[in-house]
Design a protein around this motif. Structure first.
Motif, PDB file in Angstrom:
ATOM      1  N   ARG A 189       4.175  -1.032  -0.710  1.00 41.52           N
ATOM      2  CA  ARG A 189       5.112  -1.801  -1.537  1.00 41.52           C
ATOM      3  C   ARG A 189       6.035  -2.654  -0.674  1.00 41.52           C
ATOM      4  O   ARG A 189       6.321  -3.820  -0.993  1.00 41.52           O
ATOM      5  CB  ARG A 189       5.935  -0.844  -2.394  1.00 41.52           C
ATOM      6  CG  ARG A 189       6.968  -1.541  -3.279  1.00 41.52           C
ATOM      7  CD  ARG A 189       7.817  -0.520  -4.016  1.00 41.52           C
ATOM      8  NE  ARG A 189       8.565   0.336  -3.099  1.00 41.52           N
ATOM      9  CZ  ARG A 189       9.732  -0.033  -2.533  1.00 41.52           C
ATOM     10  NH1 ARG A 189      10.236  -1.232  -2.770  1.00 41.52           N
ATOM     11  NH2 ARG A 189      10.363   0.810  -1.735  1.00 41.52           N
ATOM     12  N   ILE A 190       6.479  -2.093   0.464  1.00 41.16           N
ATOM     13  CA  ILE A 190       7.393  -2.824   1.343  1.00 41.16           C
ATOM     14  C   ILE A 190       6.670  -3.942   2.076  1.00 41.16           C
ATOM     15  O   ILE A 190       7.167  -5.065   2.197  1.00 41.16           O
ATOM     16  CB  ILE A 190       8.040  -1.845   2.346  1.00 41.16           C
ATOM     17  CG1 ILE A 190       8.936  -0.848   1.609  1.00 41.16           C
ATOM     18  CG2 ILE A 190       8.834  -2.597   3.403  1.00 41.16           C
ATOM     19  CD1 ILE A 190       9.475   0.264   2.479  1.00 41.16           C
ATOM     20  N   SER A 191       5.466  -3.656   2.573  1.00 44.01           N
ATOM     21  CA  SER A 191       4.696  -4.639   3.345  1.00 44.01           C
ATOM     22  C   SER A 191       3.261  -4.644   2.830  1.00 44.01           C
ATOM     23  O   SER A 191       2.415  -3.888   3.318  1.00 44.01           O
ATOM     24  CB  SER A 191       4.733  -4.284   4.839  1.00 44.01           C
ATOM     25  OG  SER A 191       4.004  -5.207   5.604  1.00 44.01           O
ATOM     26  N   PRO A 192       2.950  -5.485   1.856  1.00 46.52           N
ATOM     27  CA  PRO A 192       1.607  -5.455   1.245  1.00 46.52           C
ATOM     28  C   PRO A 192       0.480  -5.813   2.199  1.00 46.52           C
ATOM     29  O   PRO A 192      -0.640  -5.327   2.043  1.00 46.52           O
ATOM     30  CB  PRO A 192       1.724  -6.492   0.117  1.00 46.52           C
ATOM     31  CG  PRO A 192       3.190  -6.620  -0.150  1.00 46.52           C
ATOM     32  CD  PRO A 192       3.851  -6.408   1.175  1.00 46.52           C
ATOM     33  N   ALA A 193       0.741  -6.684   3.199  1.00 47.65           N
ATOM     34  CA  ALA A 193      -0.329  -7.137   4.089  1.00 47.65           C
ATOM     35  C   ALA A 193      -0.779  -6.016   5.015  1.00 47.65           C
ATOM     36  O   ALA A 193       0.027  -5.190   5.476  1.00 47.65           O
ATOM     37  CB  ALA A 193       0.153  -8.324   4.916  1.00 47.65           C
ATOM     38  N   VAL A 194      -2.077  -5.973   5.311  1.00 43.55           N
ATOM     39  CA  VAL A 194      -2.653  -4.992   6.237  1.00 43.55           C
ATOM     40  C   VAL A 194      -2.666  -5.614   7.628  1.00 43.55           C
ATOM     41  O   VAL A 194      -3.342  -6.616   7.875  1.00 43.55           O
ATOM     42  CB  VAL A 194      -4.082  -4.598   5.818  1.00 43.55           C
ATOM     43  CG1 VAL A 194      -4.695  -3.635   6.840  1.00 43.55           C
ATOM     44  CG2 VAL A 194      -4.063  -3.966   4.439  1.00 43.55           C
ATOM     45  N   ASP A 195      -1.901  -5.040   8.545  1.00 45.81           N
ATOM     46  CA  ASP A 195      -1.793  -5.599   9.894  1.00 45.81           C
ATOM     47  C   ASP A 195      -2.936  -5.152  10.792  1.00 45.81           C
ATOM     48  O   ASP A 195      -3.320  -5.870  11.719  1.00 45.81           O
ATOM     49  CB  ASP A 195      -0.453  -5.198  10.517  1.00 45.81           C
ATOM     50  CG  ASP A 195       0.721  -5.782   9.741  1.00 45.81           C
ATOM     51  OD1 ASP A 195       0.783  -7.010   9.602  1.00 45.81           O
ATOM     52  OD2 ASP A 195       1.563  -5.000   9.258  1.00 45.81           O
ATOM     53  N   ALA A 196      -3.463  -3.974  10.594  1.00 42.97           N
ATOM     54  CA  ALA A 196      -4.597  -3.468  11.367  1.00 42.97           C
ATOM     55  C   ALA A 196      -5.325  -2.437  10.517  1.00 42.97           C
ATOM     56  O   ALA A 196      -4.737  -1.816   9.623  1.00 42.97           O
ATOM     57  CB  ALA A 196      -4.137  -2.858  12.691  1.00 42.97           C
ATOM     58  N   LEU A 197      -6.587  -2.263  10.832  1.00 43.79           N
ATOM     59  CA  LEU A 197      -7.408  -1.338  10.051  1.00 43.79           C
ATOM     60  C   LEU A 197      -8.163  -0.417  10.998  1.00 43.79           C
ATOM     61  O   LEU A 197      -8.903  -0.879  11.874  1.00 43.79           O
ATOM     62  CB  LEU A 197      -8.393  -2.120   9.182  1.00 43.79           C
ATOM     63  CG  LEU A 197      -9.174  -1.305   8.147  1.00 43.79           C
ATOM     64  CD1 LEU A 197      -8.239  -0.828   7.036  1.00 43.79           C
ATOM     65  CD2 LEU A 197     -10.318  -2.131   7.568  1.00 43.79           C
ATOM     66  N   VAL A 198      -7.940   0.882  10.852  1.00 37.58           N
ATOM     67  CA  VAL A 198      -8.686   1.883  11.621  1.00 37.58           C
ATOM     68  C   VAL A 198      -9.966   2.203  10.845  1.00 37.58           C
ATOM     69  O   VAL A 198      -9.913   2.577   9.667  1.00 37.58           O
ATOM     70  CB  VAL A 198      -7.852   3.155  11.833  1.00 37.58           C
ATOM     71  CG1 VAL A 198      -8.674   4.210  12.569  1.00 37.58           C
ATOM     72  CG2 VAL A 198      -6.577   2.839  12.605  1.00 37.58           C
ATOM     73  N   VAL A 199     -11.103   2.036  11.511  1.00 37.43           N
ATOM     74  CA  VAL A 199     -12.399   2.223  10.857  1.00 37.43           C
ATOM     75  C   VAL A 199     -13.144   3.367  11.534  1.00 37.43           C
ATOM     76  O   VAL A 199     -13.367   3.329  12.759  1.00 37.43           O
ATOM     77  CB  VAL A 199     -13.249   0.942  10.907  1.00 37.43           C
ATOM     78  CG1 VAL A 199     -14.543   1.138  10.120  1.00 37.43           C
ATOM     79  CG2 VAL A 199     -12.467  -0.241  10.345  1.00 37.43           C
ATOM     80  N   HIS A 200     -13.515   4.369  10.764  1.00 37.55           N
ATOM     81  CA  HIS A 200     -14.294   5.492  11.287  1.00 37.55           C
ATOM     82  C   HIS A 200     -15.773   5.197  11.023  1.00 37.55           C
ATOM     83  O   HIS A 200     -16.380   5.726  10.091  1.00 37.55           O
ATOM     84  CB  HIS A 200     -13.859   6.799  10.629  1.00 37.55           C
ATOM     85  CG  HIS A 200     -12.454   7.182  10.952  1.00 37.55           C
ATOM     86  ND1 HIS A 200     -12.110   7.916  12.072  1.00 37.55           N
ATOM     87  CD2 HIS A 200     -11.296   6.898  10.309  1.00 37.55           C
ATOM     88  CE1 HIS A 200     -10.799   8.096  12.104  1.00 37.55           C
ATOM     89  NE2 HIS A 200     -10.274   7.487  11.042  1.00 37.55           N
ATOM     90  N   ALA A 201     -16.343   4.324  11.836  1.00 37.69           N
ATOM     91  CA  ALA A 201     -17.743   3.911  11.674  1.00 37.69           C
ATOM     92  C   ALA A 201     -18.243   3.410  13.021  1.00 37.69           C
ATOM     93  O   ALA A 201     -17.482   3.270  13.990  1.00 37.69           O
ATOM     94  CB  ALA A 201     -17.865   2.813  10.609  1.00 37.69           C
ATOM     95  N   ASP A 202     -19.536   3.147  13.097  1.00 35.56           N
ATOM     96  CA  ASP A 202     -20.152   2.656  14.329  1.00 35.56           C
ATOM     97  C   ASP A 202     -19.575   1.287  14.676  1.00 35.56           C
ATOM     98  O   ASP A 202     -19.463   0.394  13.819  1.00 35.56           O
ATOM     99  CB  ASP A 202     -21.667   2.559  14.144  1.00 35.56           C
ATOM    100  CG  ASP A 202     -22.348   2.035  15.401  1.00 35.56           C
ATOM    101  OD1 ASP A 202     -22.382   2.769  16.401  1.00 35.56           O
ATOM    102  OD2 ASP A 202     -22.819   0.881  15.352  1.00 35.56           O
ATOM    103  N   ALA A 203     -19.212   1.089  15.945  1.00 36.23           N
ATOM    104  CA  ALA A 203     -18.571  -0.151  16.375  1.00 36.23           C
ATOM    105  C   ALA A 203     -19.474  -1.356  16.174  1.00 36.23           C
ATOM    106  O   ALA A 203     -19.012  -2.446  15.797  1.00 36.23           O
ATOM    107  CB  ALA A 203     -18.139  -0.039  17.842  1.00 36.23           C
TER     108      ALA A 203
END
Length: 853
Positions: free
Chosen positions: A216-230
C-alpha cells in the motif's frame, strides 16, 4: 672522499641534525600517506548482503549504458525503474517469488498513549532525550523479503497486522520490542508497534512491515526474488525486453544498498592523500634545499681552507654531495620506520574524521616505503647538488675573511630558476583567467598552482629579505636602546641566514592562507550565488535529506490562498559529449509556469519562459549552447529524449545546473516547493497556512524563509574538506617547524663569538638573549610578510576568476589561522634561537671570543 664526508657529518652534527630530522619526517609522511593511498586503490570484496540467501534476483539495470565508437559507456542512473507487473506475473509461473519494495521511513519514539517518550519511558519534555532519535532515517521493506538476507528474529515475532513492524536493532540500539514509534512514510504518518527485532547487518537500518501494508505504501516492485532456474529466468526476462538484470552469485551485490559506496568513499580520500603526499614532497624538497644551502654558506672558511690545502672544486662538490647522501640514507631509513609505524595511526585518524569508512585499514603493500626511501635520498642529493656548486666556487682566500656580511646573496642560476618558476606560475594563472576562468576554481588548480608562486618567491628570499628587514625594523631601531638597531643590522648583514629562516615561514604562511582562503572564498561565492538565484519568500522542504514531499501535501500547498507555489524535483540528465564521454549534470524538474516567480537564475541567452516539455535549460559548460538547437539527453530514469535548448545559464561556480519540466523528471518525487507571496496577500497568513499544512501532514516538513533556506542550502566547507585541509597543512607545518628550528639552532651556535663580543662590550646576558629573540621574531615577520604577499596574489586570482564568471564575492582571509601560525612560528624561532644562545653564554666571554671555528 667518503671518509672526509663522514668526518664532516660527525664534526658538524649540529648543522646536519636538523636536515636529518626534516628529511626523516618528510620521508615518514610520504611513506605514511603512500601506504594510506595504496590502501584506497581497492575496496574490500564484501559479496552480496541484502540478497545473500536469494537464488536469483531480478531488478532494473541501475546504470545507463550507451554504445559509442569506443565501446559501451556507462553512468549510474538517478532513479532505477521498477519491475513491470507483467514480468512479475510471468516469473511467478516459474516458481515461488518474493516481491521487494523499498521506501523511506523516518521514526520517532512514542509511548503507549502515542505521546513522545524518553529513554526511561517518561513523557518527553522540551530538551529531554528520546528513546529513538527523532526523524531517524530508515528503509522500509515487506517482511517476506527479510529471509533473502537473511534477517532472523532476535526477539518478538513477525508483523501480522497493519501497524506492526520489525526493526533492526544493534548493540546499544534505542528500539526494543513493545515500543511504539511515530513512522513517516511516502504514504503519510502513522503509529507503529515494534513486535520484533532483527540483528543489524551493517548495510542498512531497516523497518519491516506486513506485505500488504508495504504494498500500500509503495505499490511498485523494486526487485523480485525468484526461486527458479537462472537460465529459465533469463529467457523470460529476455523475451520481455531490455532494461532488466538477472542477478546471481556475486552479481547480487548490485542489488545491495549503495553497491559502489565503498569505492565512492575511497575516491575522495584518494585525491586527498595524493595531494597531501605531493605537498609533503614539495615542502620537504624546499626545506632540505634551503638547509643545505645555508649549511654551505656557513662553511665558506672551511671550504677555503680545503682549497688552500690543494682540494679542487670538484672534490669540494663531491664532498658536499657525499655528506648529503650519508644524511639522506640515514634519514630515509628513519623515515621508513616512521612511515610504517605512523600509517596505521593515520588510517585511524582518517576513520575518526569520517573521511573513510570504518573498515579502512593499511594493507600489505611495501612499494610506498621503497618509493619514500629513494625519494628521500634523491631529495637530499638534489638539495645539496645546487649548494655544492657554490661550495666548489669557494676561493682559497675565503679562509682569510673575518667579515660576517654576505656580499653575494644569490647566484645567477638561482635568479634564472626563480624567474622561470614565477613566470610559469603567473602564466598558468593568467592563461586560466583569459581562456577559462572556471578552470582557476578547480580543486587541482587552486591547490597545485599556488605552489609554483610560493616556490618562486621563496627562491627570491635572499633578495627580498634585506629591504624588508630594514623596512620592518625601522620603528624598533628608533626606540630607546640598542636592541632594535642591532637586530636590524644583524639580520641585514646575514642575509643568507635571514633568508634560510624566512623561507620556511614564507612557505607555511603562503600555503595556509592560500589554501584555507581559497576554499572559504569559493564557499562564500557559492552561498552568494544560491541567495541571488532564489527570490522565493518561503521554501518548503522535507524533514530529512533525500526524502520527498507527499503528493497530498503538495496539493494542499498549491491550494493556499495567496501562495504562488513552484514545485520542483531533484533529478539528473546525461549527455554524450564528442561521441565518447557520458557527462551527467544535476538538474531540477520545475513548474515552468512558476519558475520566474520564485527564482532568478543567471540567464545569458534565451528565455526561461520558453521552457516546456520539449525543451531544456542548460549552462555554458555544455558543448551545445545555441538557443533553438536540439540536444540528445538521457533522463534520470534512463529514457533517451531529444530536447530543444530554451535558454542558457552562466557557468558561475558550477552550481548553476540544468532545468527541465516535471514530465522529464525521470519519475522523481517533489522535494522542494518555492513559494512567492502574491502582492495582495498577507505574508504572515501565507506562512501560517503553510506551517499548519506541514504540521497536519505529521512528516516533519519544514517551512523556511528564503534567507533561511539559502543559508542552509549554501555549499559551505564540509567537515571532510576541513579535515583534509588540516591534514595537509599539519604535515607542512611539521616539516617547516623543524626546518625553522634547525636553521636557528645552527645559526645561533655558529654565532658564539659574536655573542661573546657583545658580552665583552658590556651587554648583560638577558640583553643578549633579548636581542637574539627580537632578531628571530623580526626574521619570522619578514617571512610572514613575503608569504602574505604570495597568498594575496593567489587569492586575487580566485577573486578575478569569480568576477569574470559574474559571481560577486569578497575575499575571505583566514586571519585567525594565519595569526596562530605566525605566533607559533615566532615562538619556535625565539626558543630555537634563545636556548642555544643561553648554553653558549654559560662559557666565559673571553673564552668564547678566542674559540676556534
Amino acid at each position: 672522499m667518503l671518509m672526509l664526508a663522514l668526518h664532516g657529518v660527525r664534526t658538524r652534527w649540529v648543522t646536519f641534525v636538523g636536515s636529518f630530522a626534516a628529511l626523516a619526517l618528510g620521508v615518514g609522511l610520504i611513506a605514511a600517506t603512500g601506504l594510506a593511498l595504496a590502501a584506497t586503490f581497492g575496496a574490500p570484496d564484501r559479496g552480496p548482503e541484502r540478497f545473500a540467501a536469494a537464488h536469483v534476483v531480478v531488478r532494473a539495470d541501475d546504470r545507463l549504458r550507451v554504445r559509442t565508437a569506443n565501446g559501451v559507456r556507462t553512468r549510474p542512473l538517478a532513479r532505477t525503474a521498477p519491475v513491470p507487473p507483467a514480468l512479475v506475473t510471468e516469473l511467478a509461473a516459474l516458481g515461488r517469488t518474493v516481491e521487494d519494495r523499498t521506501f523511506p521511513v523516518d521514526l520517532a519514539a512514542t509511548g503507549q498513549d502515542g505521546e513522545p517518550r524518553t529513554q526511561d519511558g517518561e513523557p518527553r519534555t522540551q530538551g529531554s532525550e528520546p528513546r529513538a532519535q527523532d526523524g531517524e532515517p530508515r528503509t522500509g521493506h515487506p517482511w517476506s523479503v527479510a529471509a533473502a538476507a537473511p534477517y532472523r528474529l532476535t526477539s518478538g515475532r513477525s508483523p501480522a497486522a497493519p501497524g506492526e513492524a520489525v526493526v533492526t536493532a544493534g548493540p546499544g540500539g534505542h528500539l526494543r520490542t513493545g515500543d511504539r514509534v511515530r513512522a513517516t512514510t511516502p504514504a503519510g504518518a502513522t503509529t507503529l508497534t515494534v513486535v520484533g527485532t532483527v540483528a543489524d547487518r551493517g548495510f542498512e537500518s531497516a523497518v519491516f512491515l506486513g506485505d500488504e501494508e508495504a504494498a500500500r505504501i509503495s505499490p511498485a516492485v523494486d526487485a523480485l526474488v525468484v526461486h527458479a532456474d537462472a537460465t529459465a529466468v533469463r529467457n523470460v526476462v529476455a523475451r520481455a525486453g531490455g532494461g532488466m538484470d538477472v542477478l546471481t552469485g556475486d552479481g547480487r551485490r548490485r542489488a545491495d544498498p549503495g553497491p559502489d559506496r565503498d569505492a565512492e568513499a575511497l575516491a575522495s580520500v584518494n585525491a586527498l592523500l595524493g595531494t597531501a603526499a605531493g605537498i609533503t614532497l614539495f615542502v620537504s624538497v624546499s626545506v632540505v634545499a634551503s638547509t643545505f644551502s645555508f649549511a654551505v654558506a656557513q662553511r665558506r672558511r672551511e671550504f677555503g681552507l680545503l682549497r688552500t690545502a690543494g682540494a679542487t672544486p670538484g672534490q669540494i662538490r663531491r664532498t658536499v654531495v657525499a655528506e648529503a647522501v650519508v644524511v639522506g640514507v640515514l634519514a630515509s631509513a628513519a623515515g621508513w620506520w616512521l612511515g610504517a609505524t605512523g600509517a596505521p595511526l593515520l588510517a585511524a585518524r582518517l576513520v575518526d574524521a569520517g573521511l573513510v569508512p570504518a573498515w579502512f585499514a593499511i594493507g600489505e603493500q611495501t612499494w610506498p616505503l621503497h618509493t619514500a626511501f629513494w625519494t628521500g635520498v634523491a631529495v637530499a642529493t638534489a638539495g645539496a647538488l645546487a649548494a655544492s656548486f657554490r661550495a666548489g666556487r669557494t676561493a682559497p682566500t675565503e679562509v682569510l675573511r673575518e667579515a660576517a656580511v654576505d656580499s653575494r646573496t644569490m647566484p645567477v642560476s638561482r635568479w634564472i630558476l626563480a624567474a622561470l618558476v614565477l613566470l610559469t606560475g603567473a602564466g598558468l594563472l593568467v592563461t586560466a583567467l583569459v581562456l577559462d576562468p572556471g578552470d582557476a576554481l578547480g580543486r587541482k588548480a587552486y591547490i597545485t598552482r599556488p605552489l609554483l608562486l610560493i616556490v618562486g618567491v621563496a627562491l627570491l628570499a635572499p633578495v627580498l629579505a634585506g629591504p624588508l628587514v630594514r623596512a620592518l625594523a625601522w620603528l624598533p631601531a628608533r626606540l630607546p636602546g640598542a636592541t632594535g638597531v642591532l637586530a636590524r643590522e644583524n639580520a641585514s648583514a646575514g642575509v643568507r641566514r635571514t633568508a634560510a629562516v624566512a623561507a620556511p615561514v614564507v612557505i607555511t604562511v603562503a600555503l595556509t592562507v592560500s589554501l584555507l582562503g581559497m576554499v572559504a572564498t569559493l564557499a562564500q561565492a557559492k552561498a552568494t550565488e544560491v541567495r541571488t538565484a532564489t527570490t522565493a519568500d518561503l521554501v518548503v522542504v522535507p524533514g530529512a535529506a533525500g526524502r520527498t514531499l507527499p503528493p497530498s501535501f503538495v496539493e494542499r500547498v498549491r491550494a493556499v490562498e495567496g501562495a504562488v507555489a513552484g514545485v520542483s524535483r531533484s533529478t539528473a540528465v546525461t549527455v554524450l559529449e564528442e561521441g565518447t564521454a557520458l557527462v551527467t549534470s544535476e538538474a531540477r524538474a520545475v513548474d515552468r509556469a512558476r519558475l520566474t516567480a520564485v527564482s532568478a537564475p543567471p540567464v545569458v541567452a534565451g528565455r526561461l519562459t520558453d521552457l516546456d516539455d520539449d525543451s531544456i535549460v542548460v549552462n555554458e559548460e555544455w558543448l551545445t549552447t545555441r538557443v533553438g538547437e536540439r540536444v540528445t539527453v538521457w533522463l534520470g530514469d534512463g529514457r533517451e529524449v531529444s530536447l530543444r535548448i530554451a535558454a542558457v545559464l552562466a557557468t558561475g561556480t558550477g552550481g548553476n545546473g540544468v532545468y527541465v519540466t516535471a514530465r522529464n523528471a525521470g519519475g522523481a518525487g517533489a522535494d522542494r516547493i518555492d513559494v512567492a507571496v502574491a502582492e495582495a496577500a498577507d505574508p504572515g497568513a501565507v506562512a501560517a497556512a503553510l506551517r499548519t499544512a506541514a504540521e497536519a501532514e505529521g512528516t516533519g516538513i519544514r517551512v523556511l524563509t528564503g534567507a533561511e533556506w539559502a543559508a542552509a542550502a549554501a555549499p559551505g566547507m564540509s567537515d571532510s574538506t576541513r579535515a583534509g585541509l588540516w591534514l595537509i597543512l599539519s604535515m607542512a607545518l611539521l616539516c617547516t617547524g623543524i626546518a625553522l628550528a634547525n636553521t636557528l639552532v645552527t645559526a645561533t651556535s655558529d654565532r658564539a663569538r659574536d655573542l661573546a663580543v657583545l658580552r665583552l662590550t658590556g651587554a648583560s646576558v638577558p640583553q643578549v638573549l633579548r636581542l637574539v629573540a627580537v632578531e628571530a621574531v623580526v626574521v619570522v615577520t619578514v617571512g610572514a610578510v613575503i608569504g602574505a604577499g604570495v597568498a594575496a596574489v593567489n587569492l586575487a586570482g580566485v577573486w578575478g576568476a569569480l568576477a569574470l564568471l559574474g559571481v560577486p564575492s569578497g575575499v575571505v582571509v583566514p586571519w585567525g589561522t594565519a595569526g596562530a601560525v605566525l605566533a607559533a612560528a615566532a615562538v619556535v624561532a625565539a626558543v630555537s634561537a634563545v636556548v642555544p644562545a643561553a648554553f653558549a653564554l654559560r662559557t666565559r666571554p673571553v673564552e668564547l671570543a678566542g674559540m676556534r671555528e
